[in-house]
Design a protein around this motif. Sequence first.
Motif, PDB file in Angstrom:
ATOM      1  N   UNK A   8       0.878  -1.173   0.000  1.00 51.32           N
ATOM      2  CA  UNK A   8       0.000   0.000   0.000  1.00 51.32           C
ATOM      3  C   UNK A   8       0.910   1.216   0.000  1.00 51.32           C
ATOM      4  N   UNK A   9       0.807   2.021  -1.048  1.00 54.09           N
ATOM      5  CA  UNK A   9       1.691   3.169  -1.175  1.00 54.09           C
ATOM      6  C   UNK A   9       0.893   4.426  -1.518  1.00 54.09           C
ATOM      7  N   UNK A  10       1.522   5.560  -1.321  1.00 55.94           N
ATOM      8  CA  UNK A  10       0.887   6.841  -1.617  1.00 55.94           C
ATOM      9  C   UNK A  10       1.705   7.950  -0.999  1.00 55.94           C
ATOM     10  N   UNK A  11       1.253   9.158  -1.162  1.00 54.90           N
ATOM     11  CA  UNK A  11       1.949  10.313  -0.611  1.00 54.90           C
ATOM     12  C   UNK A  11       1.649  10.506   0.862  1.00 54.90           C
ATOM     13  N   UNK A  12       2.274  11.510   1.441  1.00 53.14           N
ATOM     14  CA  UNK A  12       2.029  11.859   2.843  1.00 53.14           C
ATOM     15  C   UNK A  12       0.578  12.263   3.028  1.00 53.14           C
ATOM     16  N   UNK A  13      -0.030  11.762   4.081  1.00 49.99           N
ATOM     17  CA  UNK A  13      -1.426  12.082   4.431  1.00 49.99           C
ATOM     18  C   UNK A  13      -2.420  11.708   3.326  1.00 49.99           C
ATOM     19  N   UNK A  14      -2.068  10.689   2.547  1.00 44.24           N
ATOM     20  CA  UNK A  14      -2.957  10.246   1.468  1.00 44.24           C
ATOM     21  C   UNK A  14      -4.061   9.326   1.969  1.00 44.24           C
ATOM     22  N   UNK A  15      -3.871   8.751   3.172  1.00 43.55           N
ATOM     23  CA  UNK A  15      -4.827   7.784   3.706  1.00 43.55           C
ATOM     24  C   UNK A  15      -4.338   6.355   3.595  1.00 43.55           C
ATOM     25  N   UNK A  16      -3.068   6.176   3.233  1.00 49.72           N
ATOM     26  CA  UNK A  16      -2.555   4.824   2.999  1.00 49.72           C
ATOM     27  C   UNK A  16      -2.540   3.967   4.261  1.00 49.72           C
ATOM     28  N   UNK A 134       5.722   5.049   1.354  1.00 47.84           N
ATOM     29  CA  UNK A 134       5.455   6.358   0.767  1.00 47.84           C
ATOM     30  C   UNK A 134       6.025   6.423  -0.635  1.00 47.84           C
ATOM     31  N   UNK A 135       5.345   7.147  -1.495  1.00 48.22           N
ATOM     32  CA  UNK A 135       5.879   7.478  -2.815  1.00 48.22           C
ATOM     33  C   UNK A 135       6.557   8.824  -2.684  1.00 48.22           C
ATOM     34  N   UNK A 136       7.817   8.815  -2.285  1.00 43.67           N
ATOM     35  CA  UNK A 136       8.523  10.066  -2.031  1.00 43.67           C
ATOM     36  C   UNK A 136       9.021  10.724  -3.312  1.00 43.67           C
ATOM     37  N   UNK A 137       8.997  10.012  -4.411  1.00 37.33           N
ATOM     38  CA  UNK A 137       9.488  10.557  -5.665  1.00 37.33           C
ATOM     39  C   UNK A 137       8.473  11.387  -6.434  1.00 37.33           C
ATOM     40  N   UNK A 138       7.266  11.551  -5.905  1.00 38.27           N
ATOM     41  CA  UNK A 138       6.237  12.326  -6.603  1.00 38.27           C
ATOM     42  C   UNK A 138       6.451  13.837  -6.473  1.00 38.27           C
ATOM     43  N   UNK A 164       7.330  -8.284  -5.858  1.00 35.91           N
ATOM     44  CA  UNK A 164       7.054  -9.472  -5.051  1.00 35.91           C
ATOM     45  C   UNK A 164       5.623  -9.527  -4.534  1.00 35.91           C
ATOM     46  N   UNK A 165       4.875  -8.459  -4.712  1.00 35.23           N
ATOM     47  CA  UNK A 165       3.524  -8.370  -4.137  1.00 35.23           C
ATOM     48  C   UNK A 165       2.483  -9.004  -5.053  1.00 35.23           C
ATOM     49  N   UNK A 166       1.467  -9.555  -4.418  1.00 35.54           N
ATOM     50  CA  UNK A 166       0.313 -10.079  -5.152  1.00 35.54           C
ATOM     51  C   UNK A 166      -0.663  -8.953  -5.495  1.00 35.54           C
ATOM     52  N   UNK A 167      -0.716  -7.954  -4.622  1.00 35.17           N
ATOM     53  CA  UNK A 167      -1.588  -6.792  -4.826  1.00 35.17           C
ATOM     54  C   UNK A 167      -0.792  -5.537  -4.474  1.00 35.17           C
ATOM     55  N   UNK A 168      -0.983  -4.463  -5.253  1.00 39.05           N
ATOM     56  CA  UNK A 168      -0.350  -3.177  -4.983  1.00 39.05           C
ATOM     57  C   UNK A 168      -1.419  -2.105  -5.084  1.00 39.05           C
ATOM     58  N   UNK A 169      -1.595  -1.355  -3.996  1.00 35.70           N
ATOM     59  CA  UNK A 169      -2.596  -0.286  -3.955  1.00 35.70           C
ATOM     60  C   UNK A 169      -1.898   1.064  -3.886  1.00 35.70           C
ATOM     61  N   UNK A 170      -2.333   1.992  -4.720  1.00 34.58           N
ATOM     62  CA  UNK A 170      -1.910   3.384  -4.653  1.00 34.58           C
ATOM     63  C   UNK A 170      -3.063   4.158  -4.040  1.00 34.58           C
ATOM     64  N   UNK A 171      -2.789   4.861  -2.944  1.00 36.82           N
ATOM     65  CA  UNK A 171      -3.827   5.630  -2.264  1.00 36.82           C
ATOM     66  C   UNK A 171      -3.575   7.117  -2.527  1.00 36.82           C
ATOM     67  N   UNK A 172      -4.589   7.774  -3.069  1.00 32.85           N
ATOM     68  CA  UNK A 172      -4.538   9.199  -3.365  1.00 32.85           C
ATOM     69  C   UNK A 172      -5.818   9.822  -2.828  1.00 32.85           C
ATOM     70  N   UNK A 173      -5.702  10.853  -2.023  1.00 33.28           N
ATOM     71  CA  UNK A 173      -6.870  11.556  -1.472  1.00 33.28           C
ATOM     72  C   UNK A 173      -7.853  10.598  -0.804  1.00 33.28           C
TER      73      UNK A 173
END
Length: 193
Positions: A8-16, A134-138, A164-173
Amino acid sequence: MAGKIVLVTGGARSGKSTFAERYAAKGSRKVAYIATAQIYDDEMKERVTIHQSRRPASWPTFEAPYKAELAMAQAVQSADVVLFDCLTLYTTNLLLAPDAPTNREERCQAVLDDIDKLLASAKQEHADVIFVSNEVGFGIVPDNALAREYRDVAGFVNQKVARNADEVYLVVSGLAVELKKIAVSLGEGELNG
């Protein structure tokens, strides 16, 4: 049979973290929590307090600022789901460890080797493991060498775990999108950029 790996990845305070906690809690499963934060100031203390207040008291917590593969080995034996929060703080700990290599390339490789150990430990039992990162490169390009190194290494860590993951979630807003379902595959190998 190993459980599934979820990123589960996303930016700071994205709700991840909130999404990951809800994902871990669904169903009637035993959940264990691996915390990687080290408290050095009031801001981090407040963040840790917020995370602690959201978690059920029934979730055992394993503190793992270093050698998280050892905490993971214990957690996957005692729970159906392990929530690891978070990879980027863990990466920071490894990069700044007193015994970290002094050479930038060696430091990066040492972190990635530690992530390999963590993933191997996560795959040893039947438990599902949810990694938060975190996606710090955004954002903008950092203005100093250490911050740029951190951004790059965190990106490589996320790529490794995502592969290596079976599922990858990007959380935005506060909204999560499952990326592996919509990802385009160009073949095997690392994308190093």
